[in-house]
Design a protein around this motif. Structure first.
Motif, short mmCIF file in Angstrom:
data_model
loop_
_atom_site.label_atom_id
_atom_site.label_comp_id
_atom_site.label_asym_id
_atom_site.label_seq_id
_atom_site.Cartn_x
_atom_site.Cartn_y
_atom_site.Cartn_z
N SER A 491 -29.59 -0.90 -15.53
CA SER A 491 -30.67 0.01 -15.17
C SER A 491 -31.85 -0.11 -16.13
CB SER A 491 -30.16 1.45 -15.15
OG SER A 491 -29.56 1.78 -16.39
N TYR A 492 -31.59 -0.41 -17.40
CA TYR A 492 -32.67 -0.50 -18.38
C TYR A 492 -33.57 -1.69 -18.08
CZ TYR A 492 -35.05 -0.64 -22.90
OH TYR A 492 -36.01 -0.65 -23.88
N MET A 495 -36.22 -1.26 -15.25
CA MET A 495 -37.31 -0.30 -15.41
C MET A 495 -38.37 -0.86 -16.34
SD MET A 495 -35.21 3.26 -15.85
CE MET A 495 -33.83 3.64 -14.79
N VAL A 501 -40.76 8.00 -17.33
CA VAL A 501 -39.80 8.21 -16.25
C VAL A 501 -40.47 8.83 -15.02
CG1 VAL A 501 -37.86 9.69 -15.58
CG2 VAL A 501 -37.73 8.30 -17.65
N TYR A 541 -39.68 7.76 -22.18
CA TYR A 541 -39.58 6.35 -21.79
C TYR A 541 -38.10 5.97 -21.63
CZ TYR A 541 -44.52 5.90 -23.02
OH TYR A 541 -45.88 6.04 -23.07
N PRO A 542 -37.80 4.87 -20.89
CA PRO A 542 -36.41 4.49 -20.65
C PRO A 542 -35.58 4.30 -21.92
CG PRO A 542 -37.84 3.30 -19.15
CD PRO A 542 -38.74 4.05 -20.09
N HIS A 543 -36.20 3.76 -23.00
CA HIS A 543 -35.42 3.49 -24.20
C HIS A 543 -34.98 4.77 -24.91
CE1 HIS A 543 -39.39 4.11 -26.11
NE2 HIS A 543 -38.69 4.50 -27.16
N PHE A 545 -33.31 7.14 -23.58
CA PHE A 545 -32.14 7.69 -22.90
C PHE A 545 -30.90 6.88 -23.25
CE2 PHE A 545 -35.77 8.99 -20.41
CZ PHE A 545 -35.47 10.28 -20.01
N GLN A 549 -27.41 8.06 -19.06
CA GLN A 549 -28.61 8.72 -18.55
C GLN A 549 -29.51 7.73 -17.80
OE1 GLN A 549 -29.87 10.37 -22.34
NE2 GLN A 549 -29.39 12.44 -21.66
N ARG A 550 -29.62 6.50 -18.33
CA ARG A 550 -30.44 5.50 -17.63
C ARG A 550 -29.82 5.15 -16.28
NH1 ARG A 550 -31.55 3.18 -22.99
NH2 ARG A 550 -29.74 1.80 -22.80
N GLN A 551 -28.49 5.14 -16.21
CA GLN A 551 -27.87 4.87 -14.92
C GLN A 551 -28.12 6.01 -13.94
OE1 GLN A 551 -27.33 2.25 -13.22
NE2 GLN A 551 -25.65 1.45 -14.42
N LEU A 553 -30.91 7.70 -13.96
CA LEU A 553 -32.29 7.44 -13.55
C LEU A 553 -32.34 6.35 -12.49
CD1 LEU A 553 -34.15 7.55 -17.00
CD2 LEU A 553 -34.28 9.23 -15.16
#
Length: 724
Positions: A491-492, A495, A501, A541-543, A545, A549-551, A553
């Motif tokens: 997921s990372y 994005m 986000v 921002y994605p980093h 999380f 949590q990114r999954q 998102l």
């Protein structure tokens, strides 16, 4: 700490048998961006010669940091601030009798050793296998040069001798055609082959200790089994000790002698592997075992989860570090830190340990029941969405071929083609979860990308809601992509790291022209509510999380356009067992609430068994077996399915080995075997298998089909099967 050579010399008390490795009250801090993380806070571990020790726990609990500390490979800003790491090498740190920087008995404190001593230990007496072999291998060097490099650095040996020894080691680790592979580069090898190279590099100097950091996380069950069998065999032959770092409790159950469970930078529990799985004492260990999908295999239940996240360790927590997430915590747990203590051979740091009598399970030795955790997120019944009979996605004789180019600097295409998918037919009904399983390279992801429309099939027809995707106009295809969404494995990586986000989740709505800005923002807020994330996440921002949590998102973005079908490509393969349980529960809840249909692609058979209604098993581009999940897993008809199931590491050390795990390498897709493609690895293959390709039949009933000339005879219930 100061790197004083004299401080690296220690001696064990006279008359005592020192272990090979002793980690004593180890403290590690990592400083950066104006803050200090107390990554390890008083870790104690011992490792005997020839012993295998497993380190388990969630991400951020200190497993990898402990392993890296042994070799002084801490990340930038990391330093050991206290404690000792005593390594006893009777042959000397150089393996040749040279004892510079060590005590007279060869004991070295690696925590205080100077850089020259650490360089002589790394790859020589202590080898390390890293999690991602592709990033740990040098892309500009041949395989042979990289495997021979440790020999040239640590041994008095000629280049010719080093090259011969490297080839011998590659043969030892089961590398096919080692002489040819010596001249290859890392990108020319498969994931399993690259992992064998990494193991060969770690073993070429015949170390006394091997540290393996998540060596099989991203591998399919067959490659994982081969790698772990290889490590076990080499460990026995070379008399090595091993530290195995992993979040896969099935691997731990079958491959180590003792286990240390880590949480919040400390050891929470330490015991023999059988004892830990059958009678866990720490509530965190109990919760980890309860979250395993194997605990609910074949049952429509909600997986037990651990609420919250591990501590960030920017400040030292007060009291028990697991207390904020523990259903049994009391005021004492929140104010006083428990000491790692317990009974003989079983240490745990818990004020309210698991007791069989207190939990009403005296005499029950089943780990699945012993690990259940009470509370609102326990393993109660999970209502599921009704599965209808209306076909939503239909694939008919779908093929996908990729032409091989003659060379990297020419557009001229060669005559050969790679058959990623070769004649697959399946039907996914509305509201169900259709699981696709198989080894890496079998065509699962390609099939998913074609279902979404990211790849066009070479042949065959794909119909969605009754309409052929290939016949859609550009406008209709745009609308189709609103109904079918892809959930990526990483997921990372999917994005944009420069986008917040809120912008990432709004993007599909903007592209499709859905609503004004205010409506889009309301939709983003609702999506975050659906996946259990705070609305304030829109400004991050994605980093910033965690992986879980990114999954979440990634799932939120897949749901942004309210699709009917979500293709989930390995969505939980790299997650901790507790986070994995949260994501699987979330996917099931959303399916129930929104009527979603899933095409779920994974190599984790336990996850697919828990989540899927129907399962399809793929091998080398072919669908070899399909049927209801319970039937396929309990009464498989194809020898390949049976082999996959026998290869899985069950998270139960007492479970006997059954069946025949898969062996051998998957044939090349450029030149697949004649007839049945699995015949070169099949234990029941006969001459007919080479002469003609088997057709799909339903020997066990209309819902359970298999493409095999000699299908296994289905047993009346769970258990072994035999060839028909």
């Amino acid at each position: 700490m100061t790197a004083d050579p004299l401080s690296a010399t220690v001696s064990p008390p006279s008359g005592t048998a020192a272990p090979l490795l002793s980690v004593e009250d180890l403290h590690v801090e990592i400083t950066g961006r104006g803050r200090t993380v107390h990554a390890l806070d008083g870790v104690h571990l011992d490792l005997a010669p020839g012993e295998a020790l497993g380190l388990v726990g969630e991400s951020g609990c200190g497993k990898t940091m402990t392993a890296l500390s042994v070799l002084g490979l801490l990340p930038p800003g990391g330093r050991i601030t206290g404690g000792r790491i005593l390594f006893r090498d009777s042959g000397g740190a150089y393996g040749t009798g040279d004892t510079r920087g060590t005590g007279g008995d060869g004991t070295t404190d690696l925590a205080a050793a100077p850089a020259p001593v650490l360089r002589d230990v790394r790859g020589n007496t202590v080898g390390m296998v890293f999690q991602d072999p592709l990033t740990s291998l040098n892309p500009t060097m041949t395989i042979g040069a990289q495997v021979a490099e440790p020999l040239l650095l640590h041994k008095e040996i000629t280049r010719r001798q080093a090259w011969a020894k490297a080839e011998e080691t590659l043969r030892l680790v089961g590398m096919p055609q080692p002489a040819e592979r010596m001249r290859n580069y890392p990108h020319q090898l498969s994931g399993g082959m690259r992992q064998r190279v990494a193991i060969a590099m770690a073993l070429v100097c015949e170390p006394r200790l091997l540290i393996a950091d998540e060596p099989t996380t991203a591998l399919d069950v067959t490659t994982q089994h081969q790698i772990l069998e290889l490590v076990d065999d080499l460990r026995t032959r070379l008399g090595m000790a091993m530290i195995l770092v992993t979040h896969d409790l099935g691997v731990i159950a079958k491959r180590v002698d003792r286990v240390a469970v880590m949480y919040g930078g400390k050891v929470a529990e330490r015991a023999g592997v059988h004892r830990l799985f059958t009678t866990p004492r720490h509530r965190y260990t109990q919760a980890l075992l309860a979250a395993l999908p194997e605990r609910a295999a074949g049952e429509r239940t909600t997986l037990a989860t651990i609420p919250g996240l591990p501590p960030t360790l920017v400040t030292r927590p007060v009291g028990c570090r697991f207390a904020p997430r523990c259903a049994f915590a009391t005021d004492r747990c929140r104010t006083e830190e428990p000491v790692l203590d317990g009974e003989a051979g079983h240490a745990y740091a818990c004020f309210h340990p698991v007791r069989e009598e207190a939990d009403g399970r005296a005499g029950d030795s089943t780990p699945a029941r012993a690990a259940s955790v009470p509370g609102p997120e326990g393993n109660g019944p999970a209502p599921t969405a009704p599965v209808g009979h209306e076909p939503l996605l239909t694939l008919t004789d779908v093929t996908k071929y990729y032409a091989l180019h003659a060379g990297p600097f020419t557009r001229r295409k060669g005559a050969r083609e790679v058959g990623a998918v070769a004649g697959v037919s399946l039907t996914v009904t509305r509201g169900e979860t259709f699981g696709i399983v198989g080894e890496s390279g079998c065509g699962k992801s390609t099939l998913g990308r074609m279902a979404v429309g990211l790849e066009a099939p070479t042949g065959g027809t794909i119909r969605f809601a009754g309409r052929a995707i290939g016949a859609l106009t550009r406008r209709e295809l745009r609308a189709h992509r609103r109904d079918v969404q892809l959930m990526f494995q990483d997921s990372y990586a999917s994005m944009d790291p420069r986008m917040r986000v809120g912008t990432i989740l709004r993007e599909p709505l903007v592209i499709q022209g859905i609503g004004d800005r205010a409506a889009q923002q309301r939709r983003v807020a609702a999506l975050l509510d659906d996946v259990g994330l705070p609305r304030a996440a829109v400004d991050r921002y994605p980093h910033e999380f965690s992986g879980g949590q990114r999954q979440r998102l990634g799932l939120a973005r897949a749901l942004a356009l309210a699709p009917s079908l979500v293709v989930a490509d390995e969505p939980v393969s790299a997650l901790d067992v507790s986070v994995q349980a949260q994501i699987l529960n979330l996917m099931r809840d959303l399916q129930r609430d929104k009527g979603l249909t899933y095409l779920f692609i994974s190599h984790d058979l336990a996850v697919v068994r828990h989540l899927a209604d129907t399962v399809g098993v793929m091998y080398l581009g072919k669908l070899v077996e399909t049927g209801p999940a319970r039937d396929v897993f309990e009464r498989p008809l194809h020898p390949y399915t049976r082999g996959l199931l026998d290869t899985v590491n069950a998270p139960d050390p007492a479970a006997p080995a059954t069946g025949s795990p898969l062996t051998g390498e998957t044939p090349s897709a450029t030149a697949p075997p004649s007839g049945c493609r699995f015949r070169t690895r099949c234990p029941v293959a006969r001459p007919r298998c080479a002469e003609s390709e088997p057709e799909s039949t339903a020997p066990a009933g209309p819902g359970h089909r298999v493409a095999c000339h000699f299908p296994l005879v289905p047993a009346p219930g769970p258990g072994p099967v035999s060839s028909g």
